[in-house]
Design a protein around this motif. Structure first.
Motif, PDB file in Angstrom:
ATOM      1  N   LEU A 179     -24.421  -9.898   3.643  1.00  0.00           N
ATOM      2  CA  LEU A 179     -24.141 -10.251   2.295  1.00  0.00           C
ATOM      3  C   LEU A 179     -23.407  -8.948   1.757  1.00  0.00           C
ATOM      4  O   LEU A 179     -22.126  -8.941   1.049  1.00  0.00           O
ATOM      5  N   VAL A 180     -23.366  -7.723   2.599  1.00  0.00           N
ATOM      6  CA  VAL A 180     -22.410  -6.532   2.216  1.00  0.00           C
ATOM      7  C   VAL A 180     -21.086  -6.756   2.472  1.00  0.00           C
ATOM      8  O   VAL A 180     -19.845  -6.589   1.810  1.00  0.00           O
ATOM      9  N   LEU A 181     -20.848  -7.280   3.741  1.00  0.00           N
ATOM     10  CA  LEU A 181     -19.490  -7.794   4.217  1.00  0.00           C
ATOM     11  C   LEU A 181     -18.862  -8.809   3.265  1.00  0.00           C
ATOM     12  O   LEU A 181     -17.720  -8.865   3.022  1.00  0.00           O
ATOM     13  N   GLY A 182     -19.726  -9.527   2.816  1.00  0.00           N
ATOM     14  CA  GLY A 182     -19.216 -10.885   1.966  1.00  0.00           C
ATOM     15  C   GLY A 182     -18.664 -10.242   0.483  1.00  0.00           C
ATOM     16  O   GLY A 182     -17.916 -10.786   0.153  1.00  0.00           O
ATOM     17  N   VAL A 183     -19.596  -9.007   0.255  1.00  0.00           N
ATOM     18  CA  VAL A 183     -19.101  -8.552  -0.979  1.00  0.00           C
ATOM     19  C   VAL A 183     -17.862  -7.566  -0.758  1.00  0.00           C
ATOM     20  O   VAL A 183     -16.904  -7.397  -1.461  1.00  0.00           O
ATOM     21  N   PHE A 184     -17.883  -6.701   0.232  1.00  0.00           N
ATOM     22  CA  PHE A 184     -16.843  -5.810   0.616  1.00  0.00           C
ATOM     23  C   PHE A 184     -15.620  -6.468   0.748  1.00  0.00           C
ATOM     24  O   PHE A 184     -14.692  -5.671   0.359  1.00  0.00           O
ATOM     25  N   ILE A 185     -15.399  -7.434   1.557  1.00  0.00           N
ATOM     26  CA  ILE A 185     -13.835  -8.127   1.552  1.00  0.00           C
ATOM     27  C   ILE A 185     -13.459  -8.357   0.269  1.00  0.00           C
ATOM     28  O   ILE A 185     -12.269  -8.153   0.273  1.00  0.00           O
ATOM     29  N   PRO A 186     -14.066  -9.109  -0.590  1.00  0.00           N
ATOM     30  CA  PRO A 186     -13.328  -9.494  -2.038  1.00  0.00           C
ATOM     31  C   PRO A 186     -12.940  -8.009  -2.542  1.00  0.00           C
ATOM     32  O   PRO A 186     -12.163  -7.842  -3.358  1.00  0.00           O
ATOM     33  N   ILE A 187     -14.026  -7.076  -2.593  1.00  0.00           N
ATOM     34  CA  ILE A 187     -13.858  -5.964  -3.261  1.00  0.00           C
ATOM     35  C   ILE A 187     -12.559  -5.220  -2.868  1.00  0.00           C
ATOM     36  O   ILE A 187     -11.387  -4.542  -3.566  1.00  0.00           O
ATOM     37  N   VAL A 188     -12.477  -5.240  -1.352  1.00  0.00           N
ATOM     38  CA  VAL A 188     -11.061  -4.437  -0.752  1.00  0.00           C
ATOM     39  C   VAL A 188      -9.924  -5.275  -1.251  1.00  0.00           C
ATOM     40  O   VAL A 188      -8.910  -4.526  -1.689  1.00  0.00           O
ATOM     41  N   GLN A 189      -9.833  -6.551  -1.390  1.00  0.00           N
ATOM     42  CA  GLN A 189      -8.914  -7.181  -1.605  1.00  0.00           C
ATOM     43  C   GLN A 189      -8.404  -7.191  -3.183  1.00  0.00           C
ATOM     44  O   GLN A 189      -7.198  -6.914  -3.528  1.00  0.00           O
ATOM     45  N   ALA A 190      -9.461  -7.077  -3.858  1.00  0.00           N
ATOM     46  CA  ALA A 190      -9.208  -6.631  -5.454  1.00  0.00           C
ATOM     47  C   ALA A 190      -8.822  -5.317  -5.659  1.00  0.00           C
ATOM     48  O   ALA A 190      -7.678  -5.036  -6.205  1.00  0.00           O
ATOM     49  N   THR A 191      -9.324  -4.538  -5.139  1.00  0.00           N
ATOM     50  CA  THR A 191      -8.695  -3.231  -5.041  1.00  0.00           C
ATOM     51  C   THR A 191      -7.393  -2.602  -4.654  1.00  0.00           C
ATOM     52  O   THR A 191      -6.496  -2.151  -5.196  1.00  0.00           O
ATOM     53  N   THR A 192      -7.250  -3.221  -3.518  1.00  0.00           N
ATOM     54  CA  THR A 192      -5.808  -3.198  -2.951  1.00  0.00           C
ATOM     55  C   THR A 192      -4.789  -3.983  -3.926  1.00  0.00           C
ATOM     56  O   THR A 192      -3.790  -3.433  -4.207  1.00  0.00           O
ATOM     57  N   GLN A 193      -4.901  -5.039  -4.432  1.00  0.00           N
ATOM     58  CA  GLN A 193      -4.103  -5.818  -5.445  1.00  0.00           C
ATOM     59  C   GLN A 193      -4.116  -4.954  -6.686  1.00  0.00           C
ATOM     60  O   GLN A 193      -2.744  -4.900  -7.347  1.00  0.00           O
ATOM     61  N   ALA A 194      -5.264  -4.257  -7.074  1.00  0.00           N
ATOM     62  CA  ALA A 194      -4.864  -3.648  -8.368  1.00  0.00           C
ATOM     63  C   ALA A 194      -3.994  -2.213  -7.960  1.00  0.00           C
ATOM     64  O   ALA A 194      -3.297  -1.823  -8.733  1.00  0.00           O
ATOM     65  N   THR A 195      -4.275  -1.590  -6.751  1.00  0.00           N
ATOM     66  CA  THR A 195      -3.324  -0.330  -6.595  1.00  0.00           C
ATOM     67  C   THR A 195      -2.009  -0.840  -6.612  1.00  0.00           C
ATOM     68  O   THR A 195      -1.002  -0.319  -6.861  1.00  0.00           O
ATOM     69  N   ASN A 196      -1.594  -2.035  -5.888  1.00  0.00           N
ATOM     70  CA  ASN A 196      -0.320  -2.223  -5.869  1.00  0.00           C
ATOM     71  C   ASN A 196       0.357  -2.558  -7.210  1.00  0.00           C
ATOM     72  O   ASN A 196       1.669  -2.551  -7.357  1.00  0.00           O
ATOM     73  N   ASP A 197      -0.654  -3.429  -7.952  1.00  0.00           N
ATOM     74  CA  ASP A 197      -0.107  -3.525  -9.467  1.00  0.00           C
ATOM     75  C   ASP A 197       0.225  -2.369  -9.961  1.00  0.00           C
ATOM     76  O   ASP A 197       1.060  -2.282 -10.912  1.00  0.00           O
ATOM     77  N   VAL A 198      -0.852  -1.513  -9.912  1.00  0.00           N
ATOM     78  CA  VAL A 198      -0.429  -0.028 -10.559  1.00  0.00           C
ATOM     79  C   VAL A 198       0.963   0.653  -9.924  1.00  0.00           C
ATOM     80  O   VAL A 198       1.617   1.450 -10.913  1.00  0.00           O
ATOM     81  N   ARG A 199       0.924   0.591  -8.505  1.00  0.00           N
ATOM     82  CA  ARG A 199       2.169   1.183  -8.195  1.00  0.00           C
ATOM     83  C   ARG A 199       3.489   0.367  -8.592  1.00  0.00           C
ATOM     84  O   ARG A 199       4.427   1.096  -8.754  1.00  0.00           O
ATOM     85  N   GLY A 200       3.345  -0.826  -8.776  1.00  0.00           N
ATOM     86  CA  GLY A 200       4.577  -1.626  -9.316  1.00  0.00           C
ATOM     87  C   GLY A 200       4.895  -1.293 -10.638  1.00  0.00           C
ATOM     88  O   GLY A 200       5.934  -1.433 -11.265  1.00  0.00           O
ATOM     89  N   ARG A 201       3.896  -0.769 -11.677  1.00  0.00           N
ATOM     90  CA  ARG A 201       4.208  -0.456 -13.096  1.00  0.00           C
ATOM     91  C   ARG A 201       4.110   1.031 -13.209  1.00  0.00           C
ATOM     92  O   ARG A 201       4.190   1.527 -14.268  1.00  0.00           O
ATOM     93  N   LEU A 202       4.784   1.601 -12.172  1.00  0.00           N
ATOM     94  CA  LEU A 202       5.086   3.093 -12.166  1.00  0.00           C
ATOM     95  C   LEU A 202       6.215   3.309 -13.360  1.00  0.00           C
ATOM     96  O   LEU A 202       7.237   2.714 -12.966  1.00  0.00           O
ATOM     97  N   LEU A 203       6.302   4.019 -14.248  1.00  0.00           N
ATOM     98  CA  LEU A 203       7.360   4.108 -15.026  1.00  0.00           C
ATOM     99  C   LEU A 203       7.666   5.582 -15.438  1.00  0.00           C
ATOM    100  O   LEU A 203       6.661   6.615 -15.288  1.00  0.00           O
ATOM    101  N   LEU A 204       8.849   5.907 -15.662  1.00  0.00           N
ATOM    102  CA  LEU A 204       9.386   7.152 -15.984  1.00  0.00           C
ATOM    103  C   LEU A 204       9.847   7.373 -17.365  1.00  0.00           C
ATOM    104  O   LEU A 204      10.725   6.344 -17.711  1.00  0.00           O
ATOM    105  N   ASN A 205       9.282   7.919 -18.153  1.00  0.00           N
ATOM    106  CA  ASN A 205       9.771   8.117 -19.626  1.00  0.00           C
ATOM    107  C   ASN A 205      10.687   9.024 -19.866  1.00  0.00           C
ATOM    108  O   ASN A 205      10.371  10.287 -19.682  1.00  0.00           O
ATOM    109  N   VAL A 206      11.846   8.602 -20.410  1.00  0.00           N
ATOM    110  CA  VAL A 206      12.981   9.545 -20.875  1.00  0.00           C
ATOM    111  C   VAL A 206      12.968   9.584 -22.520  1.00  0.00           C
ATOM    112  O   VAL A 206      13.456   8.713 -23.096  1.00  0.00           O
ATOM    113  N   TYR A 207      12.488  10.840 -23.026  1.00  0.00           N
ATOM    114  CA  TYR A 207      12.308  11.025 -24.507  1.00  0.00           C
ATOM    115  C   TYR A 207      13.618  11.722 -24.806  1.00  0.00           C
ATOM    116  O   TYR A 207      13.927  12.621 -24.449  1.00  0.00           O
TER     117      TYR A 207
END
Length: 218
Positions: free
Chosen positions: A33-61
């Motif tokens: 059961l833990v492995l069944g929960v662990f694999i989707p969590i790893v996939q979701a967190t990895t996807q979230a990390t990649n999305d956050v990295r892809g949204r890195l912005l530099l603001n020039v004011y």
């Protein structure tokens, strides 16, 4: 090899060693059961990390007194002369004010004026190069401070700190779940091995007789 024989022997062994067998089965079940929960969590967190990295912005004011010529000059400077820049989005002070007022109307009603500057939102080609873009726009001075490459630029900021916090949080989640899964797998292996040893010990005389008449270890 007869399936019925092994089924009967397994059932008899479970009855003889009910407590260890139940513990082994329960631990294996929890591990799965833990492995069944662990694999989707790893996939979701990895996807979230990649999305956050892809949204890195530099603001020039820009400075509040910057003119349209200043804005166009800085736009060309950022989009055409700065390396590692993927795209540049210009957000005027009016657009920024409307966006922020829509999000928090009460706060901006109290202000009564627009405190926001014109902004360029820079998306890097590679998220790891965002510091190089910042260094190109705000080079170091001989005294160790920073200055801007254009007098119309007021400040350059990035969202690296917030992004690093999110990435560290997702890494902690993955590490915790991985350690938990590893511990449960180790516990399952040890419990199963102990259950087998108890079963073999309880039937050691039968096994000895079977080996004497030619049975293999398997």
């Amino acid at each position: 090899m007869r399936v019925g024989f092994f089924t009967r022997e397994a059932t008899r062994s479970l009855k003889r060693n009910a407590a260890p067998s139940f513990a082994a089965v329960a631990t294996v079940l929890v591990t799965i059961l833990v492995l069944g929960v662990f694999i989707p969590i790893v996939q979701a967190t990895t996807q979230a990390t990649n999305d956050v990295r892809g949204r890195l912005l530099l603001n020039v004011y820009m400075r509040t007194e910057a003119t349209d010529k200043d804005v166009e000059r800085v736009r060309r400077l950022v989009a055409e002369q700065t390396p590692n820049v993927k795209s540049v989005q210009y957000v005027s002070k009016q657009d920024a004010y409307r966006e922020q007022k829509r999000r928090n109307p009460r706060a901006y009603e109290i202000l009564g004026r627009n405190p926001l500057p014109d902004t360029f939102r820079i998306t890097p080609r590679d998220p790891s190069k965002i510091d190089q873009i910042r260094d190109a726009l705000t080079p170091l001075t001989p005294s160790g401070g920073r200055t801007t490459i254009d007098p119309a630029i007021d400040e350059v900021r990035n969202r690296r700190d917030d992004t690093d916090k999110i990435i560290r949080g997702t890494n902690v989640i993955k590490l915790t779940m991985g350690l938990l899964a590893g511990l449960l797998i180790a516990a399952s292996v040890l419990l199963i091995a102990n259950t087998i040893r108890l079963s073999v010990f309880s039937r050691r005389r039968e096994i000895e007789v079977m080996k004497l008449v030619g049975a293999t270890d398997w």
